[in-house]
Each structure stands twice: as structure tokens, then as C-alpha cells.
Design an enzyme around this catalytic site. Structure first.
Site, PDB file in Angstrom:
ATOM      1  N   ARG A  40      32.048   0.857  87.472  1.00 27.39           N
ATOM      2  CA  ARG A  40      32.027   1.722  88.659  1.00 27.39           C
ATOM      3  C   ARG A  40      33.440   2.030  89.126  1.00 27.39           C
ATOM      4  O   ARG A  40      33.735   3.120  89.613  1.00 27.39           O
ATOM      5  CB  ARG A  40      31.222   1.065  89.787  1.00 27.39           C
ATOM      6  CG  ARG A  40      31.326   1.815  91.120  1.00 27.39           C
ATOM      7  CD  ARG A  40      30.327   1.310  92.151  1.00 27.39           C
ATOM      8  NE  ARG A  40      30.285  -0.139  92.240  1.00 27.39           N
ATOM      9  CZ  ARG A  40      31.165  -0.875  92.925  1.00 27.39           C
ATOM     10  NH1 ARG A  40      32.177  -0.309  93.548  1.00 27.39           N
ATOM     11  NH2 ARG A  40      31.032  -2.196  92.973  1.00 27.39           N
ATOM     12  N   TYR A  69      27.649  28.077  99.386  1.00 30.41           N
ATOM     13  CA  TYR A  69      26.498  27.621  98.594  1.00 30.41           C
ATOM     14  C   TYR A  69      25.476  26.941  99.496  1.00 30.41           C
ATOM     15  O   TYR A  69      25.826  26.166 100.395  1.00 30.41           O
ATOM     16  CB  TYR A  69      26.992  26.677  97.503  1.00 30.41           C
ATOM     17  CG  TYR A  69      25.917  25.870  96.832  1.00 30.41           C
ATOM     18  CD1 TYR A  69      24.844  26.491  96.197  1.00 30.41           C
ATOM     19  CD2 TYR A  69      25.961  24.482  96.830  1.00 30.41           C
ATOM     20  CE1 TYR A  69      23.855  25.752  95.589  1.00 30.41           C
ATOM     21  CE2 TYR A  69      24.973  23.729  96.217  1.00 30.41           C
ATOM     22  CZ  TYR A  69      23.922  24.368  95.610  1.00 30.41           C
ATOM     23  OH  TYR A  69      22.937  23.625  95.007  1.00 30.41           O
ATOM     24  N   LYS A  75      28.493  23.228  85.748  1.00 28.64           N
ATOM     25  CA  LYS A  75      28.523  24.644  85.421  1.00 28.64           C
ATOM     26  C   LYS A  75      29.480  24.922  84.248  1.00 28.64           C
ATOM     27  O   LYS A  75      29.265  24.430  83.156  1.00 28.64           O
ATOM     28  CB  LYS A  75      28.890  25.446  86.666  1.00 28.64           C
ATOM     29  CG  LYS A  75      28.142  25.029  87.935  1.00 28.64           C
ATOM     30  CD  LYS A  75      26.647  25.033  87.797  1.00 28.64           C
ATOM     31  CE  LYS A  75      25.899  24.929  89.128  1.00 28.64           C
ATOM     32  NZ  LYS A  75      26.068  23.659  89.858  1.00 28.64           N
TER      33      LYS A  75
END
Length: 435
Positions: A68, A121, A223
Site C-alpha cells: 500500500r 464532470y 481513459k
């Protein structure tokens, strides 16, 4: 020595230093973060799935303790991203674009104020106006940063304004924000808030917001950077001089733990290696589709900043990164039949009619898949009013121009003539059926 510098700078016998050769965008994408393994010689990074790492003594480790907090694949991806975002020095990868947004806003602390572009967005709008507002007292003022004058923007500042949030182009109406102008306004105030630019729509290939003065660049790596619709991930990139902000965000990255898996990092880094090739193809194809939409009697308006007829076309060109400008100039010099230039792969247009015609178009396409998201090699189409921006109240959607006939296209890298033919046949079906 950094792999982005091939020839070192040296002075010999008092001679002037040799100017270093700086590797281009595509070379950095392929090599930075993917150096051959010194132990095995492997030219592709291995996938490190281990969650923990052996220590030779208490606190004596090889740079990794717990996955992590740090993982070889995440470190490699972050090195690639920092190199690609021109002017960037440090990158942080997150489990999603939404968790990236959450971490940035969490870093502002309680009762902070944010100025955001109004056409933001839908997921960002939802987090700002509901989650952060209800849980940390965050207040957001949504401003038309494209058209508002300086006085209007400065009037939105408050003593507790910590951040200005920009998307450019915005999602889904592709408004363009003059980033250097907003940065200048922010710096002119005593509070000098940070300026963040969500660069997802253009990717690091077409735009370099850090070179335009921004403090933080954000990406939904889901994306264009990954580019293959098989990874959900986000990232932040900061310049060298923001060490304090970087330290705070890196602390939250570890403490909150919204980190990507090693395999996802490996996939995203592999996708980034072809980003320069894909973005050129996305842009060329999108320009061809935009011209076809302009010619169609079934379309009311085409929104693509690369079109010569777009009112902000000059700003679009001015905002290009240095490497994208070279590509665009070369393209325009040999393709002058319709005007305009490639400017990313996103197009929005208003079909003649309303929701009925839009729905018929979206179900009549053969190559444009009706789906949310964007930036993959395949072409996608969606209706923002009912899909990606459904969380924005109808009255506010109407003010932003997100109506029932606004269709958003993510133009992929298929053959341009096939995409044009698909759009044209779907328009005929959608609108002629109404007549």
C-alpha cells in the site's frame, strides 16, 4: 543518468557545454520507468504481486515495506507519468479518477472553498456538492471560467479559497478554459489558491497544463493514458517546487489507501507506451468525423475545438503542448482540404430533434458502441443528459446546454472512413425516421 537525456552536458578545455539531447514524448513513454531489470535483463517490468517485503534488519529494507505504501509497478508507472506530463516531476497513482478527486479535496481540510468550472464532470460535481460538502463542509462556487470576465471570477474568491478546479475541454460541452489567464488571476490574489487542471480529455500528448502554470494535473488513467478500456485508475502530477503539497497528497495516498493494484499499474504503463501513436490517430479520426457531422443536414451543431469554425479554435491551438504542435503543424501542412486540426478524440454534437432522435442514433450505430467512458481504442457514444451527467439537476443541465439532443462521441482508432460511414448511416436512420 536519466534515460530522457541521451547526450550529457560537458565542458572540455574551456569549450562551451554541449546542449543535451532531450528525448521526445514517445521515447520517454517507452523507456522512462521501464529500464531493463539489472538482475535478469528483462526489458519489460515484472508484475510484483507481493504485499510485503523482507527486511534485513528493523527498518533496513530495499525501498519497499508494504505494497500500500509502495510497489515496484506503481513506482514505475508514476515515473512514466511524471515524465510524460511535460514539466512534471512527481506523479501519484490512485485506484480511480474518483478516488483521485476525493484525495485532492480531502487534502484541503475542513470548511475550505473551491472555485470550479461550472461545466464539470458529473462525478466531480456530485463529490463536490454532496460528499465533500456534507462530510467536510466544503463549499464550491461553480463559475463559467470560459466566458466570465476577470472581475466576475475574482469576485468568486473568498479568504478560504484553497483550489481552482479546471477541466479544459470540459465534459461534455468541450468548453475551453484559458489556463494561463486563470493562473494569473489566482496569483494576483493574496490567498493565491492552487490551480488544478483535469487533463483527461486531451491527455499529456495534446496538452501540458504544468507548462501553462498549473500547480496540479489530474488524469483519469482509465481513459486515454491506459487506452484499452480494461483499467480503472487515476493520477496526479505535480512540479518539483510543490514538495509540501506533494508530501501531503502522498501521505493521504498511503493513509486512505485508494491505490491501484500492481497488475493495473502494469497494464496502464503498457498502454502509455503507445499513447503518442494513439492520440495522433484519435485526433485525425475525430477531425474527419467532425467534418462529416458539419456536412450533415441532420446535425444542428458540432462542437470540436479543432474545427476552424470553432469560436475558440485559436485558443485550442495556443494550448497545444510543444510536441502536439509539431504534429499538428505537420498535419495541417499536408491536409488543407477542410481546415482545422486534430485536437483529441472527443466530439459533442446536437442532433436535429430531441431525445427520440438521439436514442435512435445511439442504437443505430454499428462501430460506435453505446456506453459510458471514453479514451479507448474503440469508438463509444453516449447521451450525457441521461448517462454521465445524470447526477446534475435538470435545470443546471439546461443552463449548461446539456440537452436531450446532445450526443458525446469518443472517437477511436478504427479506420476513419468506416467511422464516418457509421455516423452518416446512423444519422439518416435517426432523423429521417422522424420525417
Amino acid at each position: 543518468m536519466s534515460p530522457s537525456v541521451l547526450n550529457g552536458v560537458a565542458k572540455t578545455n574551456g569549450q562551451a557545454a554541449v546542449k543535451p539531447h532531450l528525448d521526445g514524448f514517445g521515447t520517454r513513454a517507452i523507456h522512462v520507468g521501464s529500464e531493463p531489470n539489472p538482475d535478469t535483463g528483462a526489458v519489460i517490468p515484472a508484475i510484483s504481486l507481493s504485499t510485503t517485503y523482507k527486511q534485513d534488519g528493523v527498518g533496513n529494507h530495499k525501498g519497499f515495506e508494504y505494497s500500500r505504501s509502495g510497489n515496484p509497478n506503481r513506482n514505475a508507472l508514476e515515473a512514466t507519468l511524471g515524465s510524460l506530463e511535460s514539466g512534471g516531476a512527481h506523479a501519484l497513482a490512485f485506484a480511480s479518477g474518483s478516488s483521485t478527486t476525493a484525495t485532492v479535496l480531502q487534502s484541503l481540510g475542513p470548511n475550505a472553498h473551491v472555485i470550479s468550472v461550472n461545466d464539470v464532470y458529473g462525478g466531480t460535481f456530485r463529490y463536490m456538492s454532496r460528499v465533500a460538502k456534507e462530510n467536510q463542509g466544503l463549499e464550491t462556487t461553480f463559475v463559467d471560467l470560459e466566458n466570465a470576465d476577470d472581475a466576475t471570477i475574482l469576485a468568486a474568491f473568498r479568504p478560504n479559497t484553497k483550489l481552482i478546479w479546471i477541466e479544459s475541454p470540459t465534459n461534455p460541452t468541450l468548453r475551453l478554459i484559458d489556463i494561463p489567464r486563470i493562473v494569473s488571476l489566482a496569483r494576483s490574489t493574496p490567498i493565491s489558491p492552487l490551480v488544478l487542471v483535469d487533463n483527461t480529455f486531451l491527455s499529456p500528448f495534446y496538452s501540458s497544463p504544468l507548462l501553462q502554470g498549473a500547480d496540479i494535473v489530474m488524469h483519469s488513467l482509465t481513459k486515454y493514458v491506459n487506452g484499452h478500456s480494461d483499467v480503472v485508475m487515476g493520477a496526479l502530477i505535480l512540479p518539483e517546487h510543490h514538495s509540501a503539497v506533494l508530501a501531503k497528497l502522498r501521505f493521504l495516498q498511503n493513509a486512505i489507501g485508494a491505490i491501484p493494484s500492481p497488475y493495473d499499474c502494469w497494464l496502464a504503463q503498457r498502454g502509455a507506451k503507445t499513447l503518442h501513436l494513439r492520440m495522433k490517430a484519435h485526433g485525425v479520426n475525430a477531425l474527419a468525423v467532425a467534418h462529416a457531422l458539419q456536412r450533415s443536414p441532420y446535425v444542428e451543431e458540432v462542437i470540436y475545438p479543432g474545427l476552424a469554425t470553432h469560436p475558440r479554435n485559436e485558443l485550442a491551438y495556443r494550448s497545444l503542448s510543444p510536441h502536439a504542435r509539431r504534429f499538428v503543424d505537420d498535419y495541417v501542412s499536408s491536409h488543407d482540404e477542410d481546415g482545422g486540426f486534430p485536437y483529441g478524440g472527443m466530439i459533442s454534437f446536437r442532433i436535429r430533434g430531441g431525445a427520440e432522435e438521439a436514442n435512435r442514433f445511439l442504437t443505430a450505430t454499428r462501430l460506435f458502441t453505446l456506453a459510458e467512458s471514453l479514451g479507448g481504442v474503440e469508438s463509444l457514444a453516449e447521451l450525457p443528459a441521461l448517462m454521465t451527467h445524470g447526477s446534475i439537476p435538470p435545470a443546471e443541465r439546461a443552463l449548461l446546454g446539456i440537452g436531450d439532443n446532445l450526443i458525446r462521441l469518443s472517437v477511436g482508432v478504427e479506420e476513419a472512413e468506416d467511422l464516418v460511414a457509421d455516423v452518416e448511416q446512423a444519422l439518416r436512420i435517426a432523423v429521417s425516421a422522424s420525417k
